[in-house]
Design an enzyme around this catalytic site. Structure first.
Site, mmCIF file in Angstrom:
data_model
loop_
_atom_site.group_PDB
_atom_site.id
_atom_site.type_symbol
_atom_site.label_atom_id
_atom_site.label_comp_id
_atom_site.label_asym_id
_atom_site.label_seq_id
_atom_site.Cartn_x
_atom_site.Cartn_y
_atom_site.Cartn_z
ATOM 1 C CE LYS A 82 -3.222 -2.460 2.965
ATOM 2 N NZ LYS A 82 -3.361 -2.589 4.411
ATOM 3 C CG HIS A 129 -0.861 6.283 5.605
ATOM 4 N ND1 HIS A 129 -0.599 6.623 6.892
ATOM 5 C CD2 HIS A 129 -1.246 4.976 5.633
ATOM 6 C CE1 HIS A 129 -0.825 5.591 7.676
ATOM 7 N NE2 HIS A 129 -1.209 4.576 6.936
ATOM 8 C CG HIS A 187 3.198 4.384 7.246
ATOM 9 N ND1 HIS A 187 2.241 4.136 6.293
ATOM 10 C CD2 HIS A 187 3.061 3.407 8.173
ATOM 11 C CE1 HIS A 187 1.573 3.054 6.629
ATOM 12 N NE2 HIS A 187 2.044 2.592 7.765
HETATM 13 N N1 ARG Z 1 2.631 -1.837 9.323
HETATM 14 C C1 ARG Z 1 1.780 -1.448 10.383
HETATM 15 C C2 ARG Z 1 0.777 -0.393 9.902
HETATM 16 O O1 ARG Z 1 1.020 0.285 8.939
HETATM 17 C C3 ARG Z 1 2.541 -0.852 11.542
HETATM 18 C C4 ARG Z 1 3.465 -1.810 12.225
HETATM 19 C C5 ARG Z 1 3.761 -1.376 13.604
HETATM 20 N N2 ARG Z 1 4.670 -2.245 14.277
HETATM 21 C C6 ARG Z 1 4.370 -3.405 14.820
HETATM 22 N N3 ARG Z 1 5.334 -4.086 15.373
HETATM 23 N N4 ARG Z 1 3.159 -3.839 14.886
HETATM 24 O O2 ARG Z 1 -0.272 -0.263 10.493
#
Ligand code: ARG
Length: 527
Positions: A140, A143, A146
């Site tokens: 994806k 955004h 992030h």
């Molecule tokens: N990729 C996930 C998201 O965009 C965030 C990951 C955060 N870190 C974790 N260890 N869960 O929502």
């Protein structure tokens, strides 16, 4: 060795009078924030924090009386030139020339470690810390959330590292559900890394100076999740529901009124199962003391449950894990429409900055206008983002963000560039041996007093991991430097005076640059 001997000196006199260990008093002595309206003392002791209030009703008059009595027992010496009292405080004014001499000496001696070498951090245990941040979802778009995770995580990592901790930075990619997990497909060796490199994300990392020690991803923990499920089962923590899923009971009464699903009915893992596997794996691999995760606040419950399950599994370190959460950014739009994507934000910041620079007369002969515009644009975004509490949502506005006056990243960059060119102008013939008697104007004293406080500001941010303390400090520093620059000219002043003033501005620029870099901003030298 202590960065600033003033607190120690005050503490040692207090220690004799109060009959308390000097070390315990140091943290109760704080530099007084500079007031724009009136001159202030340099340090204050909050009497209530060191004297036990024996009166049954903790009424003010009693504390005030004790404050008065304490102040009467204290004497001026070679360091302290004046002692006074305020509401619940004893105030200390440092010998003026000693103040200038010591602060300037310290700023230049400690360089990028100014403030960090302070006695405030001398007993801080140095730890091994993992910081996981950025963590976009590969299939994806990247955004704004992030983007926030990236700049906040970078700040936390910079700060922790500056304080002497050993930091490992991890980017945990959301690559779950892709046909081949990125890591399974050899992401780190070939192929897909290219995609990341041509990506604005990589570009952002290079400007910001962000780097990661490890890229891992959810797909990597597919098998390890199954091991976690076995461990949970072996510990009797896994419960089967009527739907066929497996849950961990997190309720106090053990009646499943609160639970976390860790396995689907078809036996596959969930987001939290992979996080359990990742946490255990990282701790084993890096032998860390603690782990910090940076994501938006919607994942608060997820991390709470993650830490809770780890604790139930017997991992004591789970207590030291921490979720640093942040709020939503609303209304981040380009001229074309709603922005959600990183490249749009970066392009917009750069093009708006270029336009602003073109309309300002001063920035015509810049060597690298694009790069400068980008650094200023990023500074603007970061300051806007770091001004408030991280957890609060905020309304985004390009116009407000890019104002060159007012409390913006543009203003910080502008101040830095101005102070830098002042230094360049007098590059030759600058002396380090200055007459501190020349730095006794109130505007100079205010800058010195403010520089004196930098360690406390770092300390505050290190305690709650909020960048806003550093942001307001740097904005204030820039305002004080601007006032001083206006009222205390270098040009046209007698050599001795000019030298002393230059040295003061150089110190202000040095601390400004240190603070900006901690926040993840690259100071520009022209604009
Ligand atoms: N990729 C996930 C998201 O965009 C965030 C990951 C955060 N870190 C974790 N260890 N869960 O929502």
């Amino acid at each position: 060795m202590a960065a600033c001997p003033f607190r120690r000196s005050i503490a040692s006199q207090l220690s004799r009078v109060l009959n308390l260990p000097s070390e315990n008093l140091i943290n109760s002595i704080s530099a007084v924030p500079v007031s724009k309206k009136r001159p202030v003392a340099d340090f204050q002791l909050f009497v209530g924090s060191v004297i036990e209030d024996k009166s049954s009703d903790r009424s003010k008059p009693d504390l005030q009386l004790q404050t008065q009595r304490l102040a009467e027992k204290l004497k001026c010496d070679t360091v302290v030139s004046e002692i006074s009292t305020g509401p619940g405080t004893v105030n200390f004014t440092i010998n003026r020339e000693l103040l200038a001499k010591t602060v300037l000496q310290q700023v230049f001696k400690d360089g990028s470690e100014y403030g960090i070498k302070s006695e405030l951090f001398s007993t801080l245990p140095r730890r091994k810390i993992i910081i996981e941040f950025s963590s976009p979802n590969i299939a994806k778009k990247f955004h704004v959330g992030h983007l926030r995770s990236t700049i906040i995580g970078n700040f936390v990592a910079n700060l922790k590292e500056a304080l002497g901790h050993q930091v490992t930075r991890i980017n945990y990619l959301g690559d779950w559900g892709m046909q081949f997990g990125l890591l399974g497909a050899g992401f780190q060796q070939f192929g897909n890394e290219e995609e990341l490199q041509s990506n604005p994300l990589q570009h952002l990392f290079e400007r910001l100076g962000v780097h990661f020690d490890e890229y891992s991803g959810e797909s990597f923990y597919q098998e390890k999740s199954q091991e976690v499920l076995k461990m949970l089962d072996a510990k009797g923590l896994l419960q089967k529901t009527i739907k066929g899923t497996r849950v961990v009971d997190l309720s106090e009464k053990r009646d499943l009124s609160l639970s976390s699903t860790v396995m689907r009915s078809d036996g596959t893992s969930l987001y939290i199962t992979r996080d359990l596997a990742a946490a255990i794996d990282r701790m084993q691999k890096y032998n860390c003391d603690t782990m910090i995760y940076v994501t938006d606040k919607s994942q608060h419950t997820h991390f709470e449950q993650l830490f809770q399950i780890l604790k139930l599994m017997g991992y004591q370190w789970a207590e030291r894990c921490q979720h640093v959460s942040f709020g939503l950014v609303q209304g981040m739009k380009t001229r074309k429409g709603e922005v959600v994507f990183l490249e749009d934000v970066l392009n917009e910041a750069r093009s708006r900055m270029l336009q602003n620079m073109a309309s300002a007369k001063t920035s015509k002969e810049l060597e690298n206008p694009l790069e400068t515009a980008e650094k200023i644009g990023l500074a603007a975004l970061i300051i806007q983002d770091f001004k408030g509490l991280l957890s609060s949502d905020y309304q985004f506005s390009w116009d407000r963000v890019l104002q060159s006056r007012g409390d913006t990243g543009v203003f910080l960059q502008y101040t830095h560039a101005r102070l830098h060119s002042l230094e360049q102008m007098y590059r030759n013939g600058q002396s380090t041996d200055i007459n501190t008697a020349c730095l006794q104007d109130p505007q100079a004293i205010s800058v010195l007093q403010h520089l004196l406080r930098y360690d406390e500001v770092l300390y505050k941010s290190s305690e709650d991991l909020q960048p806003k303390h550093i942001v307001s400090y740097l904005l204030m520093l820039s305002h004080l430097a601007a006032v001083a620059h206006k009222t205390l000219p270098v040009k046209g002043s007698a050599p001795e005076l000019a030298q002393a003033r230059l040295r003061l501005f150089q110190a202000a620029r040095s601390v400004l640059a240190n603070g900006m870099k901690l926040l993840g901003i690259m100071p520009v030298t022209q604009m």
